[in-house]
Design an enzyme around this catalytic site. Sequence first.
Site, PDB file in Angstrom:
ATOM      1  N   ASP A  33       0.870  -1.176   0.000  1.00 39.24           N
ATOM      2  CA  ASP A  33       0.000   0.000   0.000  1.00 39.24           C
ATOM      3  C   ASP A  33       0.912   1.233   0.000  1.00 39.24           C
ATOM      4  OD1 ASP A  33      -2.289   1.503  -0.010  1.00 39.24           O
ATOM      5  OD2 ASP A  33      -3.121   0.674   1.836  1.00 39.24           O
ATOM      6  N   GLU A  35      -0.088   4.593   1.759  1.00 43.69           N
ATOM      7  CA  GLU A  35      -0.270   5.590   2.814  1.00 43.69           C
ATOM      8  C   GLU A  35       0.813   5.485   3.886  1.00 43.69           C
ATOM      9  OE1 GLU A  35      -2.594   3.855   1.377  1.00 43.69           O
ATOM     10  OE2 GLU A  35      -4.362   5.107   0.991  1.00 43.69           O
ATOM     11  N   HIS A  85      -2.605  -0.276  -3.875  1.00 42.21           N
ATOM     12  CA  HIS A  85      -3.036   1.092  -3.556  1.00 42.21           C
ATOM     13  C   HIS A  85      -3.668   1.765  -4.774  1.00 42.21           C
ATOM     14  CE1 HIS A  85      -2.953   5.229  -2.127  1.00 42.21           C
ATOM     15  NE2 HIS A  85      -2.410   5.559  -3.288  1.00 42.21           N
ATOM     16  N   HIS A 129      -1.619   1.367   6.701  1.00 38.31           N
ATOM     17  CA  HIS A 129      -2.141   2.481   7.512  1.00 38.31           C
ATOM     18  C   HIS A 129      -3.195   1.946   8.458  1.00 38.31           C
ATOM     19  CE1 HIS A 129      -5.661   2.100   4.959  1.00 38.31           C
ATOM     20  NE2 HIS A 129      -4.816   1.974   3.955  1.00 38.31           N
ATOM     21  N   HIS A 141      -8.093   4.804   7.379  1.00 37.71           N
ATOM     22  CA  HIS A 141      -9.332   4.453   6.689  1.00 37.71           C
ATOM     23  C   HIS A 141      -9.335   2.948   6.454  1.00 37.71           C
ATOM     24  CE1 HIS A 141      -6.582   4.571   3.202  1.00 37.71           C
ATOM     25  NE2 HIS A 141      -7.416   3.728   2.630  1.00 37.71           N
ATOM     26  N   GLU A 160      -7.530  -2.762   7.292  1.00 34.35           N
ATOM     27  CA  GLU A 160      -7.167  -3.548   6.104  1.00 34.35           C
ATOM     28  C   GLU A 160      -6.194  -4.675   6.470  1.00 34.35           C
ATOM     29  OE1 GLU A 160      -5.819  -0.728   3.142  1.00 34.35           O
ATOM     30  OE2 GLU A 160      -7.676   0.404   3.326  1.00 34.35           O
TER      31      GLU A 160
HETATM   32 ZN   LIG Z   1      -3.746   2.865  -0.082  1.00 32.62          ZN
END
Ligand SMILES: [Zn+2]
Length: 299
Positions: A33, A35, A85, A129, A141, A160
Amino acid sequence: MRYALALALLALLVSAGGAGAQERRMKIFISADMEGVAGVVTGEQLGPAGFEYQRFREFMTQEVLAACEGAFAAGATEIVVADAHGNGQNLLIEKLPKSVTVVRAWPRPLMMMQGLDETFDGAIFLGYHTGTTNMRGVRAHTISSARLTDVQLNGRSVPEAGINAAIAGHFGVPVIMVSGDDAAVAETQALLGDVVGATVKWAYGFHSARTLTPEAAQELIRSKAAAAVARVKEFKPYKVQTPVRLDIRFKNYRPAEVLSYLPIVERTDAHAVRFQGRDMVEVSKFIEFVIYYEPGLEP
Ligand SMILES: [Zn+2]
């Protein structure tokens, strides 16, 4: 050169530790990802419209490369990387070694874990994240910051990392390492237990952090990946009980209303739906459907 020397020494130590271990195949999966990449603090780094995106997809790629180098030095023989991502087309694939394959773009049934199966020895989460119910973490998120306010598996809110660890667990594959900000590493370790953490920045808020430089973050990720892969046999898969009860809470009203037309979906309140999946593969497909389906899909 300093890294090369350190890696050579590490490889020597690892091979000395287990006679004949280098003969064995060891497959590592990386879910990447963005972030949680060093330096990322706002949307300016996270997508093609942002003024810093082209530089930061390079940094993301270098963090993945660092993890691959560490993993190979510690005995990995094959690595699959899921570009997990945004548009799924962030990684600069020409910068990755030949023994790596890359999963790109969406939709795909296993989402951020596409490419994983039971033949893998361990999974690494890079650039992760915190989840949307966490009060800390850069860009906290779960799956969609704009659309979802909670995702639960069997009654527990999960980030996640939790959803993806449960998908890996379905295939008997343990999560062995996570990188991201301090809050994401702490959240993942609180949920999964023994997972090697690489903290590349310290969150002050949703859009602020104190961060390592790319070079320092890559050095950290390289050494943590090597350490995790060197003891890959010690980690336990994260298994959720089956059948799996999935609860999704939407920011808006109508997704819950319209999804409840489906007989497999129960509307639990104005903004929330419940789906029961036989296993995490069904749950993953259901989430991907909820996020991606719209009748205007072309082609
Ligand atoms: Zn992401």
